[in-house]
Scaffold this motif. Sequence first.
Motif, mmCIF file in Angstrom:
data_model
loop_
_atom_site.group_PDB
_atom_site.id
_atom_site.type_symbol
_atom_site.label_atom_id
_atom_site.label_comp_id
_atom_site.label_asym_id
_atom_site.label_seq_id
_atom_site.Cartn_x
_atom_site.Cartn_y
_atom_site.Cartn_z
ATOM 1 N N ARG A 144 -27.997 16.472 -35.263
ATOM 2 C CA ARG A 144 -27.448 15.552 -34.262
ATOM 3 C C ARG A 144 -28.529 14.766 -33.530
ATOM 4 N N ASP A 145 -29.781 15.084 -33.801
ATOM 5 C CA ASP A 145 -30.917 14.459 -33.121
ATOM 6 C C ASP A 145 -30.874 14.709 -31.613
ATOM 7 N N GLN A 146 -30.371 15.891 -31.212
ATOM 8 C CA GLN A 146 -30.344 16.273 -29.810
ATOM 9 C C GLN A 146 -31.538 17.145 -29.432
ATOM 10 N N PHE A 147 -32.170 17.751 -30.432
ATOM 11 C CA PHE A 147 -33.426 18.449 -30.193
ATOM 12 C C PHE A 147 -34.166 18.655 -31.507
ATOM 13 N N ARG A 148 -35.329 18.027 -31.585
ATOM 14 C CA ARG A 148 -36.242 18.244 -32.702
ATOM 15 C C ARG A 148 -37.597 18.595 -32.109
ATOM 16 N N PRO A 149 -38.090 19.796 -32.386
ATOM 17 C CA PRO A 149 -39.365 20.203 -31.793
ATOM 18 C C PRO A 149 -40.455 19.187 -32.085
ATOM 19 N N SER A 150 -41.291 18.945 -31.088
ATOM 20 C CA SER A 150 -42.392 18.009 -31.270
ATOM 21 C C SER A 150 -43.398 18.567 -32.264
ATOM 22 N N THR A 151 -44.240 17.685 -32.773
ATOM 23 C CA THR A 151 -45.282 18.109 -33.716
ATOM 24 C C THR A 151 -46.181 19.165 -33.085
ATOM 25 N N GLU A 152 -46.489 18.990 -31.804
ATOM 26 C CA GLU A 152 -47.344 19.952 -31.109
ATOM 27 C C GLU A 152 -46.666 21.306 -30.984
ATOM 28 N N THR A 153 -45.368 21.321 -30.702
ATOM 29 C CA THR A 153 -44.634 22.580 -30.593
ATOM 30 C C THR A 153 -44.570 23.295 -31.936
ATOM 31 N N ILE A 154 -44.353 22.558 -33.009
ATOM 32 C CA ILE A 154 -44.336 23.167 -34.347
ATOM 33 C C ILE A 154 -45.697 23.751 -34.686
ATOM 34 N N ARG A 155 -46.754 23.011 -34.356
ATOM 35 C CA ARG A 155 -48.115 23.504 -34.621
ATOM 36 C C ARG A 155 -48.353 24.810 -33.869
ATOM 37 N N ARG A 156 -47.941 24.856 -32.606
ATOM 38 C CA ARG A 156 -48.148 26.071 -31.818
ATOM 39 C C ARG A 156 -47.314 27.228 -32.354
ATOM 40 N N ALA A 157 -46.112 26.946 -32.818
ATOM 41 C CA ALA A 157 -45.265 28.004 -33.372
ATOM 42 C C ALA A 157 -45.917 28.635 -34.599
ATOM 43 N N VAL A 158 -46.492 27.811 -35.460
ATOM 44 C CA VAL A 158 -47.173 28.331 -36.651
ATOM 45 C C VAL A 158 -48.369 29.191 -36.243
ATOM 46 N N LEU A 159 -49.138 28.722 -35.264
ATOM 47 C CA LEU A 159 -50.301 29.480 -34.794
ATOM 48 C C LEU A 159 -49.867 30.807 -34.167
ATOM 49 N N ILE A 160 -48.754 30.801 -33.454
ATOM 50 C CA ILE A 160 -48.243 32.033 -32.834
ATOM 51 C C ILE A 160 -47.926 33.072 -33.905
ATOM 52 N N VAL A 161 -47.276 32.646 -34.989
ATOM 53 C CA VAL A 161 -46.948 33.570 -36.080
ATOM 54 C C VAL A 161 -48.217 34.124 -36.724
ATOM 55 N N ILE A 162 -49.199 33.271 -36.949
ATOM 56 C CA ILE A 162 -50.456 33.720 -37.563
ATOM 57 C C ILE A 162 -51.180 34.716 -36.655
ATOM 58 N N CYS A 163 -51.268 34.398 -35.379
ATOM 59 C CA CYS A 163 -51.947 35.290 -34.428
ATOM 60 C C CYS A 163 -51.220 36.629 -34.312
ATOM 61 N N ALA A 164 -49.874 36.595 -34.325
ATOM 62 C CA ALA A 164 -49.099 37.838 -34.242
ATOM 63 C C ALA A 164 -49.291 38.681 -35.499
ATOM 64 N N ALA A 165 -49.404 38.035 -36.658
ATOM 65 C CA ALA A 165 -49.646 38.769 -37.907
ATOM 66 C C ALA A 165 -51.012 39.456 -37.873
#
Length: 525
Positions: A435-456
């Motif tokens: 619906r284009d009501q919420f699409r995470p920003s590029t920066e938020t996606i980048r941080r999410a990937v880093l969070i998963v890597i750091c948690a692993a």
Amino acid sequence: MSLFGKFLGVGGATSASRVLGFVREAMIAATLGAGPVADAFYAALRFPNLFRRLFAEGAFNSAFVPIFAKEVESNGKAGAAQFAGEVFSVLVLVLAALSALALAFMPFLAATVIAPAFQDTPEKFDLTVLLARIMFPYLAAMSLVAMLSGVLNSFRKYFLAALAPVLLNIVLIAVLLAALQQGWDGRTVGIALAIGVVTSGLLQLALLVYGLARIGFRFTPQRPRLTPQVRRMLKLAAPAALTGGIVQINLVIGQIIASQQDGAIALLNYADRIYQLPLGIIGIAIGVVLLPELARALGAGEQKTALTLQNRSLEFGLGLTVPAAVALALTPVPFIAVIYERGAFLHETTQATAAALAAFAVGLPSFVLVKVLQPAYFAREDMKTPMWFSLVSLVVNAGGSIALFPHFGHVGIAAATSLAGWTNAVLLGATLWRRDQFRPSTETIRRAVLIVICAAAMGAALLGAWSRVDELFLASGILVRVPVTAGLIGGSMVVYFGLALATGGIDRAMLARALKRRGAGGAES
């Protein structure tokens, strides 16, 4: 105060309740273990809790708050007070009727909804009915608490409402201390705990009445009638009640199935208590703060502000829940053993509870994602879409529990709950994206990937450390177990936060600003 600072304020108050909740659960475990009284108490408590989440927290956090917040913005305190008085009167009438019906038909409800398999053990079934009757008025008190909490939150006063649940734990801990001192038998302890639950509800209500007086907001109860605003709220509340209570509905489905296994309800409850700590601190903080903030932003047409609120909430939620989920899934035993393993809670009970906790932990990030994504619908007064997704997750949970329980027992029920959570989160996120009501920003996606890597990376370090100390831990008493567990937690935090801050997985500048404002502004927000 910044959004992140508000999360910290609500999370801090909630954490106090959760820590005391651990103390309470540890005392119940030591007093009742996973025996029939514990099963009866938790089964009976689940019933008013279900209705509280459905009709109180679910409906009011989803339907009442957006309308009330817009009333404050459009018509000031006078218009908001008029609306609050109308809703309060209708709510009291509904609660009185619901309570009367539930008390009268409690044996039927216990036999069909609360714990059907308990009928095979008449003494446990009768105790469950008695405790449920004693505790059901807790629903009425907590429904009014939910409304008053919504009022306070709409005025951006979050702390006191988040602190109120502490009173439940304080009262029940006092009951358990008296029980231990007086040497009460299990049945007496169960009845005393049920009375304590109702007492705590009245105390929480009194606390929030005081909170409203502090901000100078008063409303007058009126003759119950369905005004246009009340009709509008009820129309939104019907689907929101189901949506907001999805976790509780899933747990009740699990409880019905688990009642076929002796002790399973208590085991699931003990595991649920631990994974509810991060979910409560993080998920509730997001849910409490984000909805009124989003409603205000969208009501004012500030789309950019709304998008920023959602991105920051997503980063905050993932940044704390992903590492917590990894830790609880990989090494649940030390957490269970330190908190519960004493008295009637044996080592075998620890192992059984730990297996359920690991299964619950897999779904932890999904439940926080739901808290981030649902307000985007509720703030737009779209209650039906989340309702349908909740129904889908209910089907997944019920089907998963039925399929897995014969093979994995109570652990299968926990796994099905996690699967249902991820189903709900994926459907919510995908629809907002479409619906284009919420699409995470590029920066938020980048941080999410880093969070998963750091948690692993943290998980690998934690597993390595646990493999070196597990034999010592299991062979030792509480004086060794506490520092070992504290060392595992501390070491994991150093690894995760060190990596997350170094790589930018967590926004250093935002964290520094929030902590600075938090220290300068105090807890009241």
